[in-house]
Write a protein that holds these residues in place. Structure first.
Motif, PDB file in Angstrom:
ATOM      1  N   ARG A 169       0.834  -1.206   0.000  1.00  0.00           N
ATOM      2  CA  ARG A 169       0.000   0.000   0.000  1.00  0.00           C
ATOM      3  C   ARG A 169       0.864   1.250   0.000  1.00  0.00           C
ATOM      4  O   ARG A 169       0.530   2.244  -0.654  1.00  0.00           O
ATOM      5  N   ALA A 226     -10.536   5.815   1.785  1.00  0.00           N
ATOM      6  CA  ALA A 226      -9.846   5.507   0.535  1.00  0.00           C
ATOM      7  C   ALA A 226     -10.719   5.823  -0.664  1.00  0.00           C
ATOM      8  O   ALA A 226     -10.258   6.380  -1.671  1.00  0.00           O
ATOM      9  N   THR A 253      -4.983   8.728   4.549  1.00  0.00           N
ATOM     10  CA  THR A 253      -5.695   7.491   4.243  1.00  0.00           C
ATOM     11  C   THR A 253      -4.787   6.280   4.473  1.00  0.00           C
ATOM     12  O   THR A 253      -5.203   5.273   5.046  1.00  0.00           O
ATOM     13  N   THR A 287     -10.595   1.745  -5.580  1.00  0.00           N
ATOM     14  CA  THR A 287     -10.605   1.619  -4.122  1.00  0.00           C
ATOM     15  C   THR A 287     -10.386   0.166  -3.739  1.00  0.00           C
ATOM     16  O   THR A 287      -9.592  -0.157  -2.854  1.00  0.00           O
TER      17      THR A 287
END
Lengths: 563, 547
Positions: free
Chosen positions: A99, B200, B223, A123
């Protein structure tokens, strides 16, 4: 741009997996170490029990046997617990590392990098796809090593007690790959077909369940129920034919695990009785025999987990392939923010073609002029590249050909008009804080009066009156509880405060009810005179309200475009 | 789960029973293999030392050991096969039944919202997996444990009692507690996870705005942080399982030592004690599976409960029983007096409305979008209950006719028609299963949909896929019209048929509809936002305004 071959994409996938796993390397190593300690604990238990039973059978005191076994139990328990803890952490570390790469790419390549898929897909790629990497560090990496190291350690331990039993275990495990290969190669292709059939059935059920009302309206319940049932029964028969073979590979593993334990037990038993018919060159004691017997199941236990490990690896590889491909296309074009324009400019697109980061064409041969003081709407369905056109003005889209002119200035790749632009999207970005804070992010150095004036003009005081704290009214996370219309008024206030010569909008009326829409269009007309307004929308009322509409066609599919 | 199974008429009864039995045998065989081996080794050693090696009957025990090994392999293989077969048979009953029940009891004909649909699919998956994840592994653990306990009781009853207590603790009480604790942690974390996901998705949606404001870095980092926090906090869900796993394995091993220690103390029955010790080790090794059982049970039983609830209503509650339902041979004249319509029991009421629909009429229902035109249409088709007010088809009150018999005479062409995956011909056959190609082309021509279909290479066999429809919105609407025409209804309801059409095409379509309505005793109901400009000569016009 050369098409990435299958090979280079594989190399990228592997490199990505390696680099994310590297972040978790320490935890993986320590976790694996703990698993090795747990195995030595098991050896202590086996040795302890073997020797204490042997002592009891000889009617001797148990001596060190029981305490050593007890210590082994403690060590094993603790080591297993710590190992699980570390490996679970390793999995999470790997996900976090992936991430981190995605967010780094986002901050480097900007909003344009998110194009090419809708927001929901992106997302889910950021959250769910990365989560699939967890098993790689948590299970696959240590599991593979353990599948080799564990059996070897146990084998050595068994061999010190009775070498023939060790040979029995080796033979069984050597035959194993052959059988697994025999059954696996047979099942792999069928399993794929099976998955296809399964997905098809799920799809058939899903689409019928979703449209059950429609089917009833045409009196088709009975027919569709029957066809669902037929499909399910067919699938069952097809699946069972495959499972009969597929389960064979686990059965073969089970067979060798069980039979070799039984053979070891029978051999040792006969040997101890003195009835084993062949000379084996070893004299066995009860302690040695029992130790070997207790060790035998542990020999197979890491091997048994191999098939579930392969799932972990396959999931992680699929995720890494997608993610590394996406990361591959994060262009590193430095963006130059041009200084604020003094007046609303003419924005001219001359035969412009735009592409996504992966090279696929989004817009081709587009020409239009957006005049100051007028509302120009790019009209077209989703997928026609409206948002990409807006992105090209902030240096976040790839200009494949053509010229974009801002007044007399030809916009160079990487040049961004961001400081001259106010932007209104479907719903504005709202953060936790007061309404004032939320308006002020459009121009952080704005004074109190300017903010209050923008709020008044946008009509925010209509719903945030003094009785409710006025502009000091706190907004919940993401503005929960506000209506679509109220949100867009905050967006309008931002645009007013920013006082930029260019106003860009992307489907600004998508979440508005008819009244709020009318209200918004009225405010839009007030804003237009001193600005160049460029809107991306397929809303008919909005198109009707604009001075000029530029029709856009949806691009051909990406495959076609790549040809 | 039993309730759901009973509601389905207990499918695959014998196979489920057989799978349970095989599973129990497999669990028992594993424990017998080790327990018997342990006993055999020790007894053999004692006999060997005392010189009684050839007197000791070694054939039965060694055959027993080999038998247990084979039985473990065969029963496990059989259990997997039979269990999957039974589960697939259950699914072949469950899915069609669920579909039929939800189709028959639903109000209106709007498609199921994506969120409800995915909840339903999750429930179906969880309930179907129930047997293989709950009952089957539980049977193996319990039977294995029973065998181990038998070994222990034969060796020493006191340790037997302790082992029983320990199993009840580590096989039932502790897993139950751990699962509860973990689910509680999951519940608290769900909010955090939801928030991180929303953060997100907002970031992605608003990326352009944030990029322009120069805030993309900052908000991206925020985020990322919230996702990371959520990841770390997730350990709360896993920790109870990890702790219990370690405790259970340790308890089993400790019990094995206790058995041996007791044997040493009493100086008796060491062979049996060794057997018991090894059996306990094997049995407790598999007790860890109970965690997964409890975890799956919690999820499966909630899912099964939901599904049983759905299956409990197999017909619309405003549909009369078949035996007492009145037969109709047409819907003319359709008489509404004081009719009110509601899209859902809690939705606002539309009406009261009074009107009559007779052959050769054009009834326009006029109102803004969201004013309830579609709900009125659905109510006329009996897709909603009528209260208060009355609706009659000729002399027959609506509530005494079956929904299906009314639908024989009425069809609707929605503004945004839905389609099932399949070919264009499949879409049309939904309305008329026996329609010939010629009839399909006639309907397409009437709906002004023949030209663009003919232009496609595949013609009637062009495929409609989920999320990938081969025609534009306006074309799809006309295909929806052709589909409705194929029902040959007495009353055809068309929703905004001319919206977005070029004037010439709209005129042609209006002409076709007019002609169609006069070719037999038929009527048109048109849902529009304003009066239509087309004359529809020969039809008696009536307008109903709502909203």
């Amino acid at each position: 741009m050369p098409e990435p071959t299958e090979n280079t994409s594989k190399i990228h996938t592997r490199a990505a997996l390696r680099s994310w796993a590297a972040a978790a390397q320490r935890e993986v190593n320590l976790g694996f170490l703990c698993q090795l300690v747990a195995i030595s604990g098991w050896i202590a238990i086996a040795w302890g029990i073997g020797h204490s039973v042997s002592a009891i059978a000889d009617e001797q005191p148990t001596g060190t046997g029981l305490p050593i076994a007890a210590a082994g139990i403690l060590v094993r328990g603790l080591a297993n617990w710590t190992g699980d803890l570390l490996l679970a952490r390793a999995g999470r570390t790997m996900v976090t590392a992936a991430r981190a790469d995605l967010f780094a790419a986002l901050s480097k390549a900007g909003a344009g990098w998110l194009g090419g898929a809708d927001a929901g897909t992106r997302t889910s790629q950021i959250i769910d796809r990365t989560a699939k990497l967890e098993g790689y560090a948590a299970h696959w990496l240590p599991g593979m090593r353990l599948a080799v190291a564990g059996p070897v350690i146990i084998l050595v331990a068994v061999a010190t007690q009775t070498w023939l039993s060790a040979v029995l275990l080796i033979v069984s495990v050597l035959v194993l790959p052959l059988f697994i290969w025999l059954t696996a190669s047979e099942t792999a292709s069928r399993a794929k077909a099976q998955q296809g059939a399964m997905d098809e059935l799920s799809g058939a059920f899903q689409s019928r369940a979703a449209q059950s009302g429609l089917i009833r309206a045409f009196r088709g319940i009975r027919r569709e129920t029957d066809s669902l049932q037929d499909a399910s029964l067919q699938l069952r028969d097809r699946t069972m034919a495959i499972l009969r073979v597929a389960f064979l590979s686990t059965a073969v593993l089970e067979f060798f695990a069980s039979v070799s334990i039984a053979l070891v037990a029978v051999y040792i038993g006969f040997k101890l009785l003195g009835v084993f018919p062949f000379g084996t060159g070893e004299t066995l004691t009860l302690a040695e025999g029992l130790t070997a017997l207790i060790l035998a199941p542990e020999f197979f236990s890491p091997i048994r987990k191999l098939s579930s490990l392969h799932h972990d690896r396959a999931d992680a590889s699929a995720a890494a392939e997608m993610l590394s491909d996406w990361l591959e296309h994060s262009d590193d074009h430095p963006v130059t923010r041009l200084s604020v324009l003094s007046a609303a400019p003419v924005i001219a697109f001359e035969n412009v073609s735009l592409a996504w980061a992966n090279g696929a064409t989004v817009v081709s041969g587009l020409s239009f002029h957006a005049q100051p003081g007028r509302i120009t709407t790019l009209a077209g369905p989703s997928g026609s590249g409206k948002s990409t056109i807006l992105l090209s003005l902030i240096g976040r889209a790839r200009l494949a050909s053509g010229t974009i002119r801002i007044g007399d200035h030809v916009l160079q790749p990487g040049e961004s008009l961001a400081d001259s632009i106010a932007y209104i999207g479907q719903t504005p970005w709202l953060m936790e804080g007061t309404i004032r804070d939320n308006i002020a992010i459009a121009r952080p150095n704005a004074d109190e009066n300017a903010i209050a004036e923008a709020a008044r003009q946008a009509g925010i005081l209509d719903f945030a009156g003094d009785s409710r704290g006025g502009l000091n009214q706190k907004l919940a996370r993401f503005g929960a509880g506000l209506s679509g219309g109220q949100r867009q008024r905050i967006a309008l206030a931002r645009a007013l405060l920013r006082d930029a010569p260019i106003l860009l909008m992307d489907e600004p009326t998508a979440h508005l009810d008819p009244d709020a829409q009318e209200d918004f269009l009225r405010k839009l007309k007030e804003l237009a005179p001193e600005r160049t307004v460029l809107i991306a929308s397929h809303s008919e009322p909005l198109i009707a309200a604009s001075d000029e509409a530029i029709p856009l066609q949806p691009q051909r599919t990406r495959e076609e475009a790549a040809c | 789960m039993l309730k759901l199974w009973t509601a389905l008429g207990r499918p695959a009864k014998i196979r489920f029973g057989l799978a349970l039995l095989l599973s129990a045998l497999a669990g028992a065989s594993s424990v017998i293999l080790l327990g018997l081996s342990g006993w055999f080794l020790t007894a053999a050693a004692i006999a060997g030392v005392s010189g009684a090696g050839y007197v000791f009957n070694h054939l039965y025990p060694s055959a027993g050991v080999r038998g247990a090994a084979f039985s473990r392999v065969l029963t496990r293989y059989g259990e997997q096969l039979v269990g999957h077969d039974a589960t697939l048979s259950l699914s072949a009953r469950l899915r069609p039944d669920l579909f039929a029940a939800s189709a028959a009891s639903q109000r209106g004909f709007t498609s199921m919202p994506a969120k409800d649909l995915s909840a339903l699919i999750d429930d179906v998956d969880a309930a179907e997996a129930g047997f293989l994840r709950v009952y089957s592994p539980a049977a193996a653990v319990i039977s294995g444990m029973l065998v181990a306990l038998a070994f222990v009781f034969v060796s020493d009853w006191l340790t037997g009692l302790i082992a029983l207590g320990a199993f009840l603790c580590s096989g039932w009480l502790l897993p139950w507690l751990a699962v509860r604790q973990s689910h509680q942690a999951a519940k608290t974390l769900a909010r955090q996870a939801e928030a991180a996901r929303e953060s997100a998705s907002r970031l992605v949606e608003n990326a352009i705005e944030l990029d322009i404001l120069g805030a993309l870095d900052r908000e991206g980092a925020a985020t990322e942080r919230s996702l990371q926090q959520q990841m770390t906090a997730r350990d709360g869900i896993e920790a109870p399982y990890r702790n219990l796993g370690a405790i259970t394995a340790t308890i089993g091993l400790a019990l094995a030592l206790l058995v041996l220690w007791r044997a040493a103390e009493t100086q008796s029955g060491i062979a049996m004690a060794t057997g018991a010790a090894l059996a306990l080790m094997a049995a407790f090794e598999s007790t860890g599976a109970m965690l997964k059982v409890f975890d799956a049970r919690a999820r499966s039983s909630v899912a099964a409960e939901h599904l049983a609830q759905r299956l409990s209503q197999r017909e619309a509650d405003w549909d009369p029983p078949i035996e007492t339902a009145a037969q109709i041979s047409g819907v003319f004249p359709l008489i509404a007096s004081g009719l009110t319509a509601q899209a859902a029991p809690t939705a606002p009421r539309i009406g009261p409305l009074s009107f009559t629909i007779a052959p050769s009429m054009l009834v326009q229902v006029i109102g803004a979008s969201g004013s309830g035109k579609t709900t009125i249409a659905e109510t006329l088709m009996r897709l909603h209950p009528v209260t208060p007010g009355t609706l009659r088809y000729g002399d027959v009150p609506a509530e005494s006719t079956r929904i299906a018999s009314v639908l024989e005479y009425m069809a609707i062409s929605p503004q945004f028609p839905a389609f099932l995956p399949g070919t264009l011909a499949d879409q049309l056959r939904l309305a008329a299963p026996a329609a010939t190609e010629e009839e399909m082309w006639t309907a397409l021509r009437l709906a002004c949909a023949d030209e663009f279909v003919r232009a496609k290479e595949d013609g009637l066999s062009i495929r409609f896929e989920e999320g990938n429809l081969p025609f534009s919105g306006g074309e799809l609407r006309r295909i929806g019209l052709a589909r409705a025409l194929l029902v040959s209804p007495e009353i055809l309801i068309v929703d905004e048929p001319f919206a977005g059409l070029e004037p010439a095409l709209a005129r042609r379509l209006a002409g076709n509809l007019n002609q169609w309505a006069q070719a037999a005793p038929r009527a048109l109901v048109m849902l529009t936002h304003k009066q239509t400009d087309f004359p529809f000569e020969g039809l008696a016009r009536q307008s109903i305004r709502i909203g």
